[in-house]
Design an enzyme around this catalytic site. Sequence first.
Site, PDB file in Angstrom:
ATOM      1  N   TRP A   1      41.914  55.278  30.921  1.00  0.00           N
ATOM      2  CA  TRP A   1      41.568  53.993  31.526  1.00  0.00           C
ATOM      3  C   TRP A   1      42.786  53.051  31.515  1.00  0.00           C
ATOM      4  O   TRP A   1      42.985  52.268  32.439  1.00  0.00           O
ATOM      5  CB  TRP A   1      40.402  53.346  30.746  1.00  0.00           C
ATOM      6  CG  TRP A   1      40.023  51.981  31.242  1.00  0.00           C
ATOM      7  CD1 TRP A   1      39.119  51.678  32.222  1.00  0.00           C
ATOM      8  CD2 TRP A   1      40.529  50.723  30.769  1.00  0.00           C
ATOM      9  NE1 TRP A   1      39.044  50.321  32.391  1.00  0.00           N
ATOM     10  CE2 TRP A   1      39.895  49.702  31.510  1.00  0.00           C
ATOM     11  CE3 TRP A   1      41.451  50.351  29.788  1.00  0.00           C
ATOM     12  CZ2 TRP A   1      40.145  48.348  31.314  1.00  0.00           C
ATOM     13  CZ3 TRP A   1      41.713  48.999  29.600  1.00  0.00           C
ATOM     14  CH2 TRP A   1      41.063  48.019  30.350  1.00  0.00           C
ATOM     15  N   HIS A   2      43.586  53.176  30.463  1.00  0.00           N
ATOM     16  CA  HIS A   2      44.716  52.257  30.337  1.00  0.00           C
ATOM     17  C   HIS A   2      45.819  52.532  31.340  1.00  0.00           C
ATOM     18  O   HIS A   2      46.562  51.623  31.712  1.00  0.00           O
ATOM     19  CB  HIS A   2      45.300  52.317  28.911  1.00  0.00           C
ATOM     20  CG  HIS A   2      44.474  51.570  27.927  1.00  0.00           C
ATOM     21  ND1 HIS A   2      43.381  52.136  27.318  1.00  0.00           N
ATOM     22  CD2 HIS A   2      44.552  50.306  27.463  1.00  0.00           C
ATOM     23  CE1 HIS A   2      42.831  51.239  26.520  1.00  0.00           C
ATOM     24  NE2 HIS A   2      43.519  50.118  26.591  1.00  0.00           N
ATOM     25  N   GLY A   3      45.974  53.743  31.770  1.00  0.00           N
ATOM     26  CA  GLY A   3      47.042  54.001  32.722  1.00  0.00           C
ATOM     27  C   GLY A   3      47.025  55.419  33.224  1.00  0.00           C
ATOM     28  O   GLY A   3      46.533  56.334  32.557  1.00  0.00           O
TER      29      GLY A   3
ATOM     30  N   PHE B   1      46.789  47.424  33.928  1.00  0.00           N
ATOM     31  CA  PHE B   1      45.718  48.384  33.674  1.00  0.00           C
ATOM     32  C   PHE B   1      44.499  48.057  34.517  1.00  0.00           C
ATOM     33  O   PHE B   1      43.511  48.665  34.464  1.00  0.00           O
ATOM     34  CB  PHE B   1      45.361  48.406  32.181  1.00  0.00           C
ATOM     35  CG  PHE B   1      46.575  48.652  31.302  1.00  0.00           C
ATOM     36  CD1 PHE B   1      47.546  49.563  31.701  1.00  0.00           C
ATOM     37  CD2 PHE B   1      46.750  47.974  30.118  1.00  0.00           C
ATOM     38  CE1 PHE B   1      48.666  49.782  30.915  1.00  0.00           C
ATOM     39  CE2 PHE B   1      47.853  48.192  29.328  1.00  0.00           C
ATOM     40  CZ  PHE B   1      48.817  49.091  29.731  1.00  0.00           C
TER      41      PHE B   1
ATOM     42  N   GLY C   1      39.187  56.800  27.365  1.00  0.00           N
ATOM     43  CA  GLY C   1      39.627  55.424  27.066  1.00  0.00           C
ATOM     44  C   GLY C   1      41.133  55.311  27.236  1.00  0.00           C
ATOM     45  O   GLY C   1      41.641  54.318  27.758  1.00  0.00           O
TER      46      GLY C   1
END
Lengths: 342, 472
Positions: free
Chosen positions: B324-326, B472, B321
């Site tokens: 996923w953001h960066g 993102f 997770g």
Amino acid sequence: MDTNSLKKALLLMLVIVTTALVSWEIRLRKIGVQPTFDAGDVLWSDKRAMVYESKDKVTVFIGSSRIHFDIDIPTWKTATGKQVVQLGIDGSSPMPVLTNLADDPNFKGNLIIDITEGLFFSTSPFNMEEPNKGLKYFKDRTFAQKASFQINKVLESRFAFLDKENFSMNAYLAELHLQNRPKVFEMPIWPWQFSGASFDNQAIMYPVFVSDTNLQVRVRNIWAMFAKMGEKDVPMHGKELDSLLNVVKVSVDKIKSRGGNVFFTRTPSSGPYLIGEQMGFPRDKYYERVLATTGCQGMHFQDYAPTKNMICPEWSHLDQPQSVVFTKELIRVLREEKGWKL
Amino acid sequence: MIFNSYTFVVFFIIVMILHNLPFSWKTKKINLLLASYIFYAAWNPVFILLLWLSTIIDFYVGKALYVQEDKRKKNILLVVSLIGNLCMLIFFKYGTFLLDNFLTLVNAFGVDFHPAKPNIILPAGISFYTFTTLCYTIDMYKKESAPVKSLLDFSLFVTFFPHLVAGPIVRPPQLVPQFENERKASQDQIIQGLFLLSLGLFMKVVLADSMLAVAANAVFNSNQPLASLDAWMGVLAFSGQIFFDFAGYSTCAIGVAACLGFALPQNFLYPYAAIGFSDFWRRWHITLSAWLRDYLYIPLGGNRNGKFKTYRNLMITMLLGGLWHGANWTFVAWGGLHGFYLWVEKAILDARKETNKPSFVPKFLLAMATFFLVNVTWVFFRAGTFTQAGSILQSMFGMMPQGNAVLTTLAIWKVGVIVVGMFLAQWLMRNRLVLEVIPKLSWWAFGSIWAVMLLLLIWSQESGSSFIYFQF
């Protein structure tokens, strides 16, 4: 809440918003504020996109705030029948923009570069920040941003309150002048009367500023504060200066090799500001070296009768009547002495 | 195109007019689809091709998955969809990151390899629409919902402009049925939708951009040791900025969809009023948390295979997770820290269950403690490097006695007032929705609050800065 109440709330909201905005606009107009344009990245990028017109049609200006104030665009247009692309950025070095234009194979036009010594002969990252931001915005701007600019243009040309620098919420909050902790730097606040930008990106001093010495003193104090901050900095010299001059020469040569013309100008300053500049950056060691290194021609305001005794109200920028005189003299010099076909 | 732009205002007016003209439902859906492509193409038209590719692959693969009975062929189809979607995501989002890590690794082994840096532009919203299409094919594989009948409806499900670029991440059963029959917003829905749009813009433009961004940027862009007060204020400012920015976007999206007669799922539910971290993740970016739970945590085994595997699955989910953001290890650390918090919380709750002891700490204090610990994680989320994150953490916890003061008194006041106000407002609203509160107000109070919000929005004069979650 039933539909009727929701409708009444919507109507009330519209009435309050409209009344507040109209009242605010009327108040600003009453104290002499006129609609101006935010001279930020968006307007700058619009002008940057215009540099590709042939040199028979446009002349490009780069530099800092002095070129912004001192070239009167309507005068230039009337006298030459040609457009001005004003790319001056306040408080910054022209080097990033010069390099960008030099590296752009499609730019082949006439370029006039202002030399404000403290900014031109500087490699401070702070002085590069705004030009680099403007160039990045220009490179990355999307269709949606271009379209927003066109809508914004219509609104900004009609409403004086749309002036982020002077009349936004943050501008009003800054007027609280809360005492800062030691060593915390806060940008000074220029009085709104100091200038407003036209859509052509010309900074124009408000007449009230020209007639109000208190306001002029306030801006002079800001220049004095900056001077005090930089009093320990030694002006660029030696290898560092040679290196910067080399970068300028390389850029100028690139533009010339494509058929472009480059010209330098030293725009007026006066009073203690001018004295400080002459002490820190003697003409023969800085301005003249730029001309000698690049092989370009230039116009120093002190060499010409109509401009040599110009008095800047706050020591650094011309008011509009003087900018008309300066612009006319620049055109005359370019045409009659330097052989430019304007 | 972004919601906080003049272009969007004009675009939205045109869409609303077209949507309310007496066209057939199919024509209205085509209008919405075209509008959604224009919305996306206004940023960079080339990347529309990726969107089309993803839509077409998943529509046909999804259909085939649903009817395919042969297990082997079914698996191959699923792999095709996963490869198609994830390869695009990996290439565009993680290409440079993977190359950098590969180079670090081979250089560590003494291999002198220095290829040219790739210049990859990240298509806006790729993480969001990839998750939207992925959940569809996985649902088809598991036969959890029926395949979408028409390509038009599926395209609109993937591309519907309010959620396209930054969510909420929608599931097929949440949106597709709404396209099957004609929908027209009632007057109530339009007014409430416009209010939510104003509220979202107020959160983004006034609170995030105008009030908090300057302090957050000053602290996180500073490369000098900071005084403790400045470090804390910068982190709190970012904490507020990211909430108002992202929750503002989601609120705008829900409002815009409501004006067109559609309902999108809630994405934020006062996360800073959370009591504990599982509560936080039920309130922050709810549609992503639910996605990760249903398509990663549960398939990994969830909490079905004993304590060790539960803890392992929790951590894997949070680490991915974070990623996923960066494309940066700092995001992985952010996810890892949240995973660690969830571990500790789970351990405490499990122990309490066994001893049957009630908590003696007031809920408000627990919420404050949660908020405090969440702020620590934001340091890794916002800092560009671990060195910077370490430096800011040291400043926050008083280990930089010679740190510099960089924030003005005004900036400190702005952060203080807004963050305290945000925390208290979220605490007071924690079990309510905005649209449930409005009916309890008188019409003049509601109208006045709305007017103040809009006036502040105009007064702030912040011009179209992008939403943080677009990257993102």
